[in-house]
Motif scaffolding. Structure first.
Motif, short mmCIF file in Angstrom:
data_model
loop_
_atom_site.label_atom_id
_atom_site.label_comp_id
_atom_site.label_asym_id
_atom_site.label_seq_id
_atom_site.Cartn_x
_atom_site.Cartn_y
_atom_site.Cartn_z
N LEU A 562 -59.62 44.20 18.77
CA LEU A 562 -58.57 43.48 17.78
C LEU A 562 -57.31 42.87 17.41
CD1 LEU A 562 -62.10 44.72 14.78
CD2 LEU A 562 -61.59 42.25 16.30
N VAL A 563 -56.21 43.30 17.46
CA VAL A 563 -55.42 43.62 16.73
C VAL A 563 -54.63 42.77 17.89
CG1 VAL A 563 -53.09 44.84 17.31
CG2 VAL A 563 -55.11 46.55 16.00
N ASP A 564 -55.18 42.77 19.30
CA ASP A 564 -54.16 41.79 20.60
C ASP A 564 -54.85 40.63 19.95
OD1 ASP A 564 -52.85 43.44 21.05
OD2 ASP A 564 -54.59 43.88 22.59
N TRP A 565 -56.36 40.16 19.81
CA TRP A 565 -57.05 39.23 18.93
C TRP A 565 -56.30 38.37 17.74
CZ3 TRP A 565 -59.99 35.84 21.56
CH2 TRP A 565 -61.52 34.68 20.91
N PHE A 566 -56.01 39.20 17.13
CA PHE A 566 -55.67 38.52 15.41
C PHE A 566 -54.26 38.46 15.99
CE2 PHE A 566 -60.10 39.05 14.07
CZ PHE A 566 -60.26 38.31 13.14
N ASN A 567 -53.49 39.02 16.47
CA ASN A 567 -52.29 39.00 16.79
C ASN A 567 -52.09 37.97 17.65
OD1 ASN A 567 -50.60 41.14 15.67
ND2 ASN A 567 -50.87 42.45 17.76
N LYS A 568 -52.83 36.79 18.30
CA LYS A 568 -52.84 35.66 19.17
C LYS A 568 -52.91 34.43 17.77
CE LYS A 568 -54.20 37.52 23.03
NZ LYS A 568 -55.47 37.12 24.53
N VAL A 569 -53.30 34.68 16.43
CA VAL A 569 -53.77 33.80 16.06
C VAL A 569 -52.49 32.58 14.40
CG1 VAL A 569 -54.83 32.89 13.19
CG2 VAL A 569 -55.88 34.50 14.67
N PRO A 661 -67.16 34.92 16.88
CA PRO A 661 -66.75 34.69 18.33
C PRO A 661 -66.95 36.42 18.94
CG PRO A 661 -64.91 33.35 17.47
CD PRO A 661 -65.23 34.11 16.62
N HIS A 662 -66.58 37.61 18.21
CA HIS A 662 -67.36 38.75 18.51
C HIS A 662 -68.27 39.42 17.44
CE1 HIS A 662 -62.99 40.03 20.01
NE2 HIS A 662 -62.45 39.09 18.53
N ILE A 663 -68.74 38.37 17.11
CA ILE A 663 -70.36 38.67 16.50
C ILE A 663 -71.93 38.06 17.59
CG2 ILE A 663 -71.95 38.96 15.15
CD1 ILE A 663 -69.20 40.31 14.32
N ASN A 664 -72.50 39.46 17.86
CA ASN A 664 -72.86 38.76 18.75
C ASN A 664 -74.60 38.20 18.15
OD1 ASN A 664 -72.29 41.22 20.85
ND2 ASN A 664 -73.50 42.67 20.49
N GLY A 665 -74.95 37.23 18.50
CA GLY A 665 -75.86 36.92 18.02
C GLY A 665 -75.00 35.57 17.13
N PHE A 666 -73.89 35.03 17.53
CA PHE A 666 -73.58 34.15 16.97
C PHE A 666 -73.46 32.80 18.64
CE2 PHE A 666 -69.61 31.45 16.46
CZ PHE A 666 -69.67 30.67 15.24
N ALA A 667 -72.71 33.04 18.72
CA ALA A 667 -72.36 31.97 20.24
C ALA A 667 -74.56 31.75 20.28
CB ALA A 667 -72.32 32.59 21.15
N ASP A 668 -75.18 32.69 20.24
CA ASP A 668 -76.69 31.96 20.61
C ASP A 668 -77.08 31.36 19.34
OD1 ASP A 668 -77.22 33.05 23.00
OD2 ASP A 668 -78.21 34.89 22.27
N ALA A 669 -76.99 31.42 18.25
CA ALA A 669 -77.24 30.61 16.74
C ALA A 669 -77.08 29.27 16.84
CB ALA A 669 -76.76 31.22 15.88
N PHE A 670 -75.95 28.94 17.53
CA PHE A 670 -75.46 27.56 17.62
C PHE A 670 -75.10 27.25 18.91
CE2 PHE A 670 -74.23 29.26 13.58
CZ PHE A 670 -74.51 28.08 12.56
N GLY A 671 -75.59 27.56 19.88
CA GLY A 671 -75.69 27.36 21.26
C GLY A 671 -73.93 26.84 21.49
N ILE A 672 -73.17 28.23 21.51
CA ILE A 672 -71.69 28.25 21.96
C ILE A 672 -72.08 28.92 23.43
CG2 ILE A 672 -69.94 28.96 21.49
CD1 ILE A 672 -70.28 29.72 18.59
N VAL A 673 -71.33 27.68 24.42
CA VAL A 673 -71.49 28.21 25.58
C VAL A 673 -69.60 28.03 26.07
CG1 VAL A 673 -73.46 27.52 26.65
CG2 VAL A 673 -71.37 26.00 26.39
N GLU A 683 -68.09 40.70 27.19
CA GLU A 683 -67.27 42.07 27.87
C GLU A 683 -65.71 41.66 27.54
OE1 GLU A 683 -66.72 38.26 30.54
OE2 GLU A 683 -68.29 39.50 29.97
N LYS A 684 -65.53 40.43 26.11
CA LYS A 684 -64.14 40.66 26.14
C LYS A 684 -64.14 40.24 24.13
CE LYS A 684 -61.83 37.22 29.32
NZ LYS A 684 -60.95 35.94 29.32
N ARG A 685 -65.70 41.02 23.90
CA ARG A 685 -65.56 41.32 22.29
C ARG A 685 -65.21 42.58 21.55
NH1 ARG A 685 -72.14 38.34 22.24
NH2 ARG A 685 -71.25 36.21 23.23
N ALA A 686 -65.19 42.72 20.97
CA ALA A 686 -64.15 43.98 20.13
C ALA A 686 -66.52 44.57 19.50
CB ALA A 686 -64.21 43.68 19.50
N GLU A 687 -66.00 46.29 20.68
CA GLU A 687 -67.17 46.86 20.67
C GLU A 687 -66.95 48.37 19.75
OE1 GLU A 687 -71.00 48.60 23.28
OE2 GLU A 687 -69.79 47.23 23.97
N ILE A 688 -67.50 47.90 18.37
CA ILE A 688 -66.78 49.02 17.85
C ILE A 688 -68.23 49.75 17.01
CG2 ILE A 688 -65.31 50.41 16.05
CD1 ILE A 688 -63.34 48.17 17.02
#
Length: 693
Positions: A562-569, A661-673, A683-688
């Protein structure tokens, strides 16, 4: 400086007055429920796969353009406005009537009426602060500094360093004295240290120069006409303080800020101040033998800074501090100068809030729980408090399941984590006992004089806690506050009445949307007990690591995602978010979504959520749309910079687009591929507090 070392989530959410049970699709009640999604909030010209925040909130943003009095206006600001209107009704009704002297009603009414008496305030000008300025001007050398700092500290004005009471990190049942770094008039040290912030520093010099002149201090001290030069020297002094400050990222580390020292040891760090006389002057001599020194290196550096600075510059610095603190309560020239810098320059506002809003906020700040007691009696039903606790229990159950499924914790640690979760103290709506304001005198002399008395009353209250057992029934927020928090030293989650209402909870809406809004708020606060700060505290609130070294290392590795991900924002061109500084809140957003989405699915299996599409959206889609709507807001570029420098929370847009994008179920909910902007491979999502399966 905050006097509470707590992990507070500033959440844009409001609650509800009903629980999600008996919502089977077959019932008449279910058929009457709405989707909970306001279609006018959407911007359907944008795909949710490209920019989910714009898709979910674009309509709201278009329909709520930013007015001049706001640097940011969002969904929860809208709720705060509604609350303030309610407080105005309560306060003005009291202020319009003659009240018995000494009653709470008299204090509220008198303070409000004085705040609205602009003719009297204009006539008094800088008179109310002349005594403090004369005290400063009478200083002859550094030997006089201790007595001045004591006097100012009694009213809550603590330049150079602050002293306050907070739980002992190693024994949370006891309240001890903490010492913290303070003294930067602009705010965060970034404004002093970054070359790109020179325009802000230059504007601060202009403000200081004006304040020294308008207050009469420059004439009193003999440098009238040379205010600009003195203001620059004041800035130079603050630049030295900023360079000595502990980095804001490190100041979030409870181990780095836990340093017990004796009074004698503190004295050796800061010989330029008579530390024992300072403590005695605050009435703490018999109760303070040791303090928790938050920033030892800063304290040692402060001594050299003070010794190396001309006494006249120190005096001008103190005078500027006094005037800035008083400015909002003085005549219009002070109010306007203060707004020009803190409102226009730092935040991008273009106009002041109406006076009644500012005065209502002042009354609320000075007599918070007294106002809160009236507020809940009129606007908050007891049944809402009861039902809120039931929903919290549902979210706890989902969190227990997630902890049990963790792949990086041992069974023993999982058991401790669940024990801590089960041990949460839950505070909802309003406290069981109310604060006593009988010792606070509000007289009909001047607005500022009463602000001063209220500040002294508050400091007496705060300092009286030191050396005594922690009152774990005390609330860290007033009931009318639109906010929520988790406090690690008491292991408590708190949801004041101010956010336990529409529009964020809709009693006539299906449960999916409410799980996405209020449910995530609740789970967010729970997650703070297990974020990068909170997980270091045990169930009793003591700083006592209870994970194995391997588990701690795994947590750090997972959090670094998450640190690395938000540093890119990129917040605005050339300015990036600070992933380390915002880590605790980003972990809580991540955990909050994962936990509440799990809770919604449990409710779905029980038939407590309508499984059918409503307004064209599935339950999962309604969940994520409701979450995004919590953060709908418009914001100035200046405020984006300000919050990026000073706020531990990510900006609203990124609490959506960088979190989901890190939340399981979000991509499936809106057909994001893969290939879509909102896509992130599992495999790139934060898993805490989730499992990426």
């Amino acid at each position: 400086m905050s006097k509470k070392i707590v992990s507070i989530a500033v959440l844009s959410a409001a609650m509800f007055a009903a629980i999600f049970t008996g919502c089977s699709k077959k019932t008449t009640e279910e058929n009457q429920l709405t989707s909970g999604i306001n279609l006018e909030n959407l911007d359907t010209t944008v795909s949710p796969r490209v920019d989910f925040y714009q898709y979910a909130c674009g309509g709201w943003m278009k329909n709520h353009p930013l007015s001049g009095e706001y640097s940011r206006y969002g969904s929860f600001d809208e709720l705060a406005e509604n609350n303030q209107e309610q407080l105005k009704t309560l306060i003005t009704e009291i202020a319009a009537q003659e009240q018995e002297q000494g009653t709470v009603a008299q204090k509220i009414g008198t303070l409000y009426n004085l705040g609205m008496d602009t003719a009297k305030i204009e006539e008094q000008g800088a008179t109310p602060i002349q005594k403090d300025l004369e005290t400063i001007n009478n200083m002859k050398s550094l030997n006089d500094l201790t007595a001045v700092l004591v006097e100012f500290a009694k009213s809550g004005n603590m330049p150079f360093f602050g002293l306050f009471g907070e739980a002992d990190p190693e024994n949370s049942d006891n309240c001890i004295a903490w010492v913290w770094q303070t003294g930067l008039g602009i705010g965060a040290e970034d404004y002093y240290l970054e070359e790109g912030m020179k325009d802000k520093r230059d504007a601060y010099v202009v403000l200081t120069s004006k304040m020294l002149a308008m207050s009469g201090y420059s004439a009193m001290a003999g440098f009238e006409g040379k205010e600009d030069a003195m203001a620059q020297k004041v800035l130079d002094l603050e630049m030295k303080l900023a360079k000595a400050f502990m980095k804001k990222e490190d100041a979030r580390d409870p181990f780095k800020t836990t340093n017990k020292v004796t009074v004698d040891e503190w004295q050796k760090m800061l010989p330029v101040i008579d530390v024992k006389a300072y403590i005695e002057g605050l009435g703490l001599a018999e109760r303070v033998e040791t303090v928790n020194m938050g920033m030892p290196a800063y304290m040692a550096a402060l001594n050299g800074i003070l010794k190396g600075t001309d006494i006249n510059v120190i005096k001008a610095y103190l005078a500027g501090d006094v005037v800035r603190s008083a400015a909002p309560y003085l005549s219009s020239n002070f109010v306007d100068a203060n707004f020009d810098f803190y409102g226009r320059v730092l935040s991008g506002k273009t106009e002041q809030k109406p006076r009644w809003k500012r005065v209502v906020s002042t009354v609320d700040g000075c007599l918070g729980e007294a106002v809160g007691q009236m507020y809940v009696e009129k606007y908050f039903p007891q049944e809402a408090k009861d039902k809120m606790k039931t929903l919290i229990a549902n979210e706890q159950e989902a969190f227990r399941q997630i902890i049990s499924e963790s792949t990086w914790m041992t069974d023993e640690t999982k058991a401790k984590a669940i024990d801590k979760l089960n041990s949460f103290t839950v505070k909802v709506g309003f406290p069981d006992k109310w604060r006593d304001y009988s010792a606070l005198n509000i007289d009909n002399d001047s607005y500022y004089a009463n602000i001063e008395r209220a500040s002294r009353f508050e400091m007496d209250y705060q300092l009286s806690k030191i050396g005594k057992p922690v009152d774990k029934t005390e609330w860290g927020m007033t009931p009318q506050t639109v906010n929520a928090y988790y406090n690690p030293s008491t292991n408590e989650i708190c949801f004041p009445a101010g956010i336990l209402q529409p529009p964020f909870f809709q009693q006539d809406a299906d449960a999916a949307a409410n799980y996405g809004a209020i449910g995530v708020v609740i789970a967010h606060e729970m997650t703070h007990g297990f974020d990068d700060q909170g997980h270091n505290y045990d169930k009793n609130g003591n700083l006592n690591p209870w994970w194995t070294e391997e588990e701690s290392a795994s947590f750090v590795e997972r959090a670094q995602v998450l640190v690395d991900w938000f540093n890119k924002v990129e917040v605005i061109e050339g300015l990036y978010a600070n992933g380390a500084y915002t880590l605790g809140e980003n972990i809580a957003d991540n955990g909050g979504n994962n936990i509440s989405f799990r809770a919604m699915n449990i409710a779905l299996e029980k038939g407590e959520v309508n499984k059918e599409e409503m307004d064209g959206f599935t339950p999962a889609q309604r969940f994520f749309l409701a979450y995004a709507n919590v953060w709908a807001a418009n914001i100035t570029d200046a405020e984006k910079v300000n919050r990026t420098k000073t706020d531990v929370h990510s900006l609203g847009r990124w609490r959506v687009n960088a979190t989901l994008p890190h939340i399981n179920g979000f991509a499936d909910a809106f057909g994001i591929v893969e290939g879509d902007n909102m896509w992130l491979a599992p495999e790139k999502r934060a898993e805490i507090w989730s499992r990426n399966k």
